[in-house]
Design a protein around this motif. Sequence first.
Motif, PDB file in Angstrom:
ATOM      1  N   LYS A 117       6.382   2.386   5.917  1.00 42.64           N
ATOM      2  CA  LYS A 117       5.362   2.021   6.915  1.00 42.64           C
ATOM      3  C   LYS A 117       4.182   1.328   6.248  1.00 42.64           C
ATOM      4  O   LYS A 117       3.016   1.566   6.580  1.00 42.64           O
ATOM      5  CB  LYS A 117       4.890   3.264   7.671  1.00 42.64           C
ATOM      6  N   GLY A 118       4.501   0.491   5.280  1.00 48.54           N
ATOM      7  CA  GLY A 118       3.453  -0.156   4.509  1.00 48.54           C
ATOM      8  C   GLY A 118       2.930  -1.435   5.137  1.00 48.54           C
ATOM      9  O   GLY A 118       3.461  -1.944   6.128  1.00 48.54           O
ATOM     10  N   TYR A 148      -8.725   6.451   6.362  1.00 53.10           N
ATOM     11  CA  TYR A 148      -8.221   7.221   7.507  1.00 53.10           C
ATOM     12  C   TYR A 148      -8.073   8.702   7.144  1.00 53.10           C
ATOM     13  O   TYR A 148      -8.368   9.580   7.963  1.00 53.10           O
ATOM     14  CB  TYR A 148      -6.899   6.643   8.022  1.00 53.10           C
ATOM     15  N   PHE A 149      -7.613   8.976   5.907  1.00 51.78           N
ATOM     16  CA  PHE A 149      -7.496  10.384   5.488  1.00 51.78           C
ATOM     17  C   PHE A 149      -8.879  11.047   5.514  1.00 51.78           C
ATOM     18  O   PHE A 149      -9.017  12.201   5.909  1.00 51.78           O
ATOM     19  CB  PHE A 149      -6.893  10.507   4.080  1.00 51.78           C
ATOM     20  N   PRO A 186      -5.634   3.548   3.661  1.00 49.29           N
ATOM     21  CA  PRO A 186      -5.102   4.881   4.005  1.00 49.29           C
ATOM     22  C   PRO A 186      -6.099   5.989   3.647  1.00 49.29           C
ATOM     23  O   PRO A 186      -6.276   6.935   4.420  1.00 49.29           O
ATOM     24  CB  PRO A 186      -3.815   4.967   3.169  1.00 49.29           C
ATOM     25  N   SER A 232      -6.086  -2.697   3.635  1.00 49.76           N
ATOM     26  CA  SER A 232      -4.856  -1.892   3.721  1.00 49.76           C
ATOM     27  C   SER A 232      -4.529  -1.169   2.418  1.00 49.76           C
ATOM     28  O   SER A 232      -3.881  -0.121   2.442  1.00 49.76           O
ATOM     29  CB  SER A 232      -3.674  -2.763   4.155  1.00 49.76           C
ATOM     30  N   ASN A 245       0.848  -1.209   0.000  1.00 51.13           N
ATOM     31  CA  ASN A 245       0.000   0.000   0.000  1.00 51.13           C
ATOM     32  C   ASN A 245       0.874   1.246   0.000  1.00 51.13           C
ATOM     33  O   ASN A 245       2.110   1.175   0.107  1.00 51.13           O
ATOM     34  CB  ASN A 245      -1.014  -0.016   1.159  1.00 51.13           C
ATOM     35  N   THR A 246       0.234   2.384  -0.127  1.00 49.29           N
ATOM     36  CA  THR A 246       0.988   3.634  -0.317  1.00 49.29           C
ATOM     37  C   THR A 246       1.957   3.974   0.823  1.00 49.29           C
ATOM     38  O   THR A 246       3.059   4.443   0.546  1.00 49.29           O
ATOM     39  CB  THR A 246       0.000   4.802  -0.562  1.00 49.29           C
ATOM     40  N   PRO A 247       1.610   3.750   2.107  1.00 49.11           N
ATOM     41  CA  PRO A 247       2.597   4.066   3.149  1.00 49.11           C
ATOM     42  C   PRO A 247       3.905   3.278   3.022  1.00 49.11           C
ATOM     43  O   PRO A 247       4.898   3.609   3.683  1.00 49.11           O
ATOM     44  CB  PRO A 247       1.842   3.735   4.455  1.00 49.11           C
TER      45      PRO A 247
END
Length: 277
Positions: free
Chosen positions: A128-129, A180-181, A177, A173, A121-123
Amino acid sequence: MEKIGFIGCGNMAASIIGGMVSGDFDPKIIYATDSDNAKLADISEKFGINTLNSNAELVSVCDIVVLAVKPQVMHDIIDALSPEIRNLKNKLYISIAAGIKQSTLKRWIGENATVIRTMPNTPSLIGKGVTGIYAEQNTASEKVEKTIQIMSAVGTDIIVKEERLLDTITAISGSGPAYYFMVMEVMIDSAIGLGLDKESATKAVIGTALGAAAMAQAQINETAPAALRKNVTSPNGTTEKAIASFQADGIGTVFDKAVNAAYSRSQELADDFDKVK
Ligand SMILES: NC(=O)c1ccc[n+]([C@@H]2O[C@H](COP(=O)([O-])OP(=O)(O)OC[C@H]3O[C@@H](n4cnc5c(N)ncnc54)[C@H](OP(=O)(O)O)[C@@H]3O)[C@@H](O)[C@H]2O)c1
């Protein structure tokens, strides 16, 4: 030492390579290609890895090939490799592409190939993916281990036993993100509505998200998020009022419906790629 090659050296590949070389991987065993020579030269200089001029050379040279191009160009890139090269024995292909099934990739590449599909995923771009990993049941354990080692360079790995669970990972996941944003966005709006200036509202919301995630992470083995929530909810206090309001408005149903919509879309996209012969 097995050689590891990246076809496509964009955002995600650069993050994985960065994580690998700052960990246990020797940059000398890492190879890469990209259609953008300037990008390739930058990455080579930054991380000390090898570059090659063609994808065919990379597949010939490397034991492990990470397919790190956009899903839309994947078929053409595999198709451009000669069947002899792409179907060389004992190669491990690791795909990080969203939405292309393991079985579809195996059909495009050839029966000799071992293909492991991952869904980062993007993190991951900041180390921190969360990456879902799916390998067919008969895949050699050292190949699965190698994939775990490579993908853990950008965060946490979750191994799934059925490929459809990568659609679940995508809905949780992969798309998560953004959920959550969105929660942050609406909380910032509420804070501004109650009088905070935008900068303070943003700081308060993001700081709270980081703190809550860190607490949940620190107690991951002992306490479920539900228990953490109950611990901070005093009877008849402010949190209790807010939680009761969320529950009355059906927050569980709202999230479940959204996650199911993402899951179904992930399956549809995979089915579309599967139609490409
Ligand atoms: N970024 C994320 O957060 C994320 C999350 C989950 C999964 N993924 C998956 O990761 C993969 C890569 O995504 P990304 O965001 O890193 O994309 P990206 O930044 O666009 O990287 C892809 C790279 O591949 C290069 N490329 C195109 N054609 C090529 C060819 N024939 N041979 C070699 N290289 C070629 C592109 O060059 P040009 O720019 O010149 O076309 C680009 O540098 C995708 O499949 C995506 O689904 C990404």
